[in-house]
Structures are given as structure tokens and as C-alpha cells.
Motif scaffolding. Structure first.
Motif, PDB file in Angstrom:
ATOM      1  N   GLU A   1      17.664  16.907 -21.616  1.00 29.91           N
ATOM      2  CA  GLU A   1      17.086  17.724 -22.641  1.00 29.91           C
ATOM      3  C   GLU A   1      17.153  19.664 -21.532  1.00 29.91           C
ATOM      4  O   GLU A   1      16.395  20.720 -22.571  1.00 29.91           O
ATOM      5  N   ALA A   2      16.920  19.610 -20.434  1.00 35.76           N
ATOM      6  CA  ALA A   2      16.538  20.354 -19.834  1.00 35.76           C
ATOM      7  C   ALA A   2      17.765  21.583 -19.921  1.00 35.76           C
ATOM      8  O   ALA A   2      17.817  22.744 -19.601  1.00 35.76           O
ATOM      9  N   GLN A   3      19.289  20.334 -19.872  1.00 40.31           N
ATOM     10  CA  GLN A   3      20.141  21.612 -19.726  1.00 40.31           C
ATOM     11  C   GLN A   3      19.996  22.480 -21.546  1.00 40.31           C
ATOM     12  O   GLN A   3      20.806  23.275 -21.898  1.00 40.31           O
ATOM     13  N   LEU A   4      19.990  21.351 -22.361  1.00 36.14           N
ATOM     14  CA  LEU A   4      20.058  22.256 -23.830  1.00 36.14           C
ATOM     15  C   LEU A   4      18.822  23.349 -24.451  1.00 36.14           C
ATOM     16  O   LEU A   4      19.383  24.178 -24.321  1.00 36.14           O
ATOM     17  N   ILE A   5      17.974  23.449 -23.474  1.00 34.52           N
ATOM     18  CA  ILE A   5      16.754  24.080 -23.247  1.00 34.52           C
ATOM     19  C   ILE A   5      17.420  26.261 -22.415  1.00 34.52           C
ATOM     20  O   ILE A   5      17.394  27.087 -22.867  1.00 34.52           O
ATOM     21  N   ALA A   6      17.931  25.447 -21.371  1.00 34.12           N
ATOM     22  CA  ALA A   6      18.514  26.150 -20.356  1.00 34.12           C
ATOM     23  C   ALA A   6      19.834  27.123 -21.389  1.00 34.12           C
ATOM     24  O   ALA A   6      20.042  28.366 -21.149  1.00 34.12           O
ATOM     25  N   ASP A   7      20.606  26.344 -21.501  1.00 33.89           N
ATOM     26  CA  ASP A   7      21.457  27.525 -22.822  1.00 33.89           C
ATOM     27  C   ASP A   7      21.113  27.771 -23.846  1.00 33.89           C
ATOM     28  O   ASP A   7      21.678  28.764 -24.336  1.00 33.89           O
ATOM     29  N   ARG A   8      19.691  27.433 -25.074  1.00 36.10           N
ATOM     30  CA  ARG A   8      19.089  28.091 -25.815  1.00 36.10           C
ATOM     31  C   ARG A   8      18.536  29.623 -25.339  1.00 36.10           C
ATOM     32  O   ARG A   8      18.412  30.802 -25.787  1.00 36.10           O
ATOM     33  N   VAL A   9      17.437  29.468 -23.658  1.00 39.39           N
ATOM     34  CA  VAL A   9      17.634  30.832 -23.761  1.00 39.39           C
ATOM     35  C   VAL A   9      18.097  31.571 -23.042  1.00 39.39           C
ATOM     36  O   VAL A   9      18.466  32.492 -23.112  1.00 39.39           O
ATOM     37  N   ARG A  10      19.485  31.188 -22.068  1.00 39.88           N
ATOM     38  CA  ARG A  10      20.864  32.157 -21.559  1.00 39.88           C
ATOM     39  C   ARG A  10      21.144  32.899 -23.393  1.00 39.88           C
ATOM     40  O   ARG A  10      21.484  33.657 -23.060  1.00 39.88           O
ATOM     41  N   GLU A  11      21.736  32.039 -24.496  1.00 41.11           N
ATOM     42  CA  GLU A  11      22.046  32.645 -26.059  1.00 41.11           C
ATOM     43  C   GLU A  11      20.747  33.603 -26.774  1.00 41.11           C
ATOM     44  O   GLU A  11      21.678  34.608 -27.264  1.00 41.11           O
ATOM     45  N   ASN A  12      19.481  33.167 -26.046  1.00 32.78           N
ATOM     46  CA  ASN A  12      18.653  33.454 -26.962  1.00 32.78           C
ATOM     47  C   ASN A  12      18.656  35.407 -26.806  1.00 32.78           C
ATOM     48  O   ASN A  12      18.742  35.923 -25.389  1.00 32.78           O
ATOM     49  N   SER A  13      18.792  36.288 -27.374  1.00 29.91           N
ATOM     50  CA  SER A  13      18.871  37.540 -27.498  1.00 29.91           C
ATOM     51  C   SER A  13      17.428  38.469 -27.837  1.00 29.91           C
ATOM     52  O   SER A  13      17.920  39.747 -28.372  1.00 29.91           O
ATOM     53  N   GLY A  14      16.828  37.042 -28.246  1.00 29.90           N
ATOM     54  CA  GLY A  14      15.271  37.978 -28.956  1.00 29.90           C
ATOM     55  C   GLY A  14      15.465  38.706 -30.229  1.00 29.90           C
ATOM     56  O   GLY A  14      16.584  37.999 -31.024  1.00 29.90           O
ATOM     57  N   PRO A  15      14.771  39.138 -31.285  1.00 30.55           N
ATOM     58  CA  PRO A  15      12.976  39.521 -29.731  1.00 30.55           C
ATOM     59  C   PRO A  15      12.399  38.123 -29.504  1.00 30.55           C
ATOM     60  O   PRO A  15      11.254  38.504 -29.256  1.00 30.55           O
ATOM     61  N   LEU A  16      12.336  36.934 -29.613  1.00 33.35           N
ATOM     62  CA  LEU A  16      12.006  35.362 -29.084  1.00 33.35           C
ATOM     63  C   LEU A  16      11.326  35.138 -28.061  1.00 33.35           C
ATOM     64  O   LEU A  16      12.809  35.502 -26.904  1.00 33.35           O
ATOM     65  N   SER A  17      10.915  35.296 -27.057  1.00 33.80           N
ATOM     66  CA  SER A  17      10.639  35.572 -25.831  1.00 33.80           C
ATOM     67  C   SER A  17      11.166  34.243 -24.930  1.00 33.80           C
ATOM     68  O   SER A  17      10.836  32.948 -26.040  1.00 33.80           O
ATOM     69  N   GLU A  18      11.926  34.494 -23.889  1.00 33.58           N
ATOM     70  CA  GLU A  18      12.033  33.330 -23.386  1.00 33.58           C
ATOM     71  C   GLU A  18      10.861  31.518 -23.467  1.00 33.58           C
ATOM     72  O   GLU A  18      11.224  30.823 -23.765  1.00 33.58           O
ATOM     73  N   GLN A  19       9.508  32.427 -22.675  1.00 31.85           N
ATOM     74  CA  GLN A  19       8.477  31.069 -22.802  1.00 31.85           C
ATOM     75  C   GLN A  19       8.308  31.164 -24.771  1.00 31.85           C
ATOM     76  O   GLN A  19       7.962  29.409 -24.660  1.00 31.85           O
ATOM     77  N   GLY A  20       8.266  31.401 -25.139  1.00 28.38           N
ATOM     78  CA  GLY A  20       8.798  31.248 -26.921  1.00 28.38           C
ATOM     79  C   GLY A  20       9.308  30.329 -26.953  1.00 28.38           C
ATOM     80  O   GLY A  20       9.132  29.435 -27.492  1.00 28.38           O
ATOM     81  N   LEU A  21      10.243  30.621 -26.602  1.00 26.60           N
ATOM     82  CA  LEU A  21      11.975  29.476 -27.384  1.00 26.60           C
ATOM     83  C   LEU A  21      11.598  28.480 -26.370  1.00 26.60           C
ATOM     84  O   LEU A  21      11.520  27.666 -26.670  1.00 26.60           O
ATOM     85  N   ARG A  22      11.010  28.489 -24.969  1.00 26.29           N
ATOM     86  CA  ARG A  22      10.597  27.686 -24.711  1.00 26.29           C
ATOM     87  C   ARG A  22       9.741  26.258 -25.168  1.00 26.29           C
ATOM     88  O   ARG A  22       9.660  25.533 -25.054  1.00 26.29           O
ATOM     89  N   GLU A  23       8.530  26.909 -25.201  1.00 21.73           N
ATOM     90  CA  GLU A  23       7.639  26.353 -26.441  1.00 21.73           C
ATOM     91  C   GLU A  23       7.585  25.827 -27.411  1.00 21.73           C
ATOM     92  O   GLU A  23       7.486  24.911 -28.044  1.00 21.73           O
ATOM     93  N   PHE A  24       8.818  26.681 -28.741  1.00 25.46           N
ATOM     94  CA  PHE A  24       9.250  25.526 -29.505  1.00 25.46           C
ATOM     95  C   PHE A  24      10.868  24.787 -29.433  1.00 25.46           C
ATOM     96  O   PHE A  24       9.884  23.790 -29.803  1.00 25.46           O
ATOM     97  N   TYR A  25      10.924  25.023 -28.095  1.00 29.67           N
ATOM     98  CA  TYR A  25      11.901  23.491 -28.160  1.00 29.67           C
ATOM     99  C   TYR A  25      10.899  22.085 -27.019  1.00 29.67           C
ATOM    100  O   TYR A  25      11.114  21.457 -27.500  1.00 29.67           O
TER     101      TYR A  25
END
Length: 86
Positions: A51-75
Motif C-alpha cells: 500500500e505504501a509503495q502504491l501511494i508513493a508511486d502515484r505521488v511520484r506520477e502525479n502531475s497535478g493539479p491534485l495536491s500530494e496531500q489530496g492524492l494521499r487522502e484519496f488513496y
């Protein structure tokens, strides 16, 4: 409301929402198949490292405008939903 721009954007949002629901349902089906396989082979369903790796991968891939915090909360909510639905 008769504003054409508002109506068009609402229709676009509706189409996106339909896609999101279809994708969440597809994810639930896939996770259910994974859970059955894990259950059959004595593998723990929840894998915190995965789960931690999945979230880290999505954070790395995210180009916005979704914030990192928003993405973490979503996941966090998506993963919790998967567990509740199964």
C-alpha cells in the motif's frame, strides 16, 4: 439554469463521474479476485508495504493539479473502501 457553458461543463463532469464509478467497480472486482487468490494460498490480504509503495508511486506520477496531500487522502479512502466492500 440556461447557461450553455455551465450545462456543458456539468455534462462533462457527469461523464467523468460515470467513468470513475465504472473504474472503482472494476477495481473492486480485481481486488476481490486478488483476495480470493490470497485466501486460497494463505497469503495475508492487507500488505502495508505494498500500500505504501502504491501511494508513493502515484505521488511520484502525479502531475497535478491534485495536491500530494489530496492524492494521499484519496488513496487512504480508496484503500479503506476496498477493504469495506470485500
Amino acid at each position: 439554469m440556461s447557461d450553455d457553458v455551465v450545462n456543458a461543463l456539468r455534462e462533462e463532469i457527469n461523464a467523468i463521474d460515470r467513468e470513475l464509478v465504472a473504474l472503482v467497480n472494476r477495481r473492486i472486482d480485481t481486488v476481490a479476485r486478488l483476495k480470493r487468490h490470497k485466501d486460497e494460498h494463505g497469503i495475508a490480504f492487507v500488505d502495508p508495504d505494498r500500500e505504501a509503495q502504491l501511494i508513493a508511486d502515484r505521488v511520484r506520477e502525479n502531475s497535478g493539479p491534485l495536491s500530494e496531500q489530496g492524492l494521499r487522502e484519496f488513496y487512504a479512502e480508496l484503500l479503506a473502501l476496498m477493504k469495506r466492500e470485500l
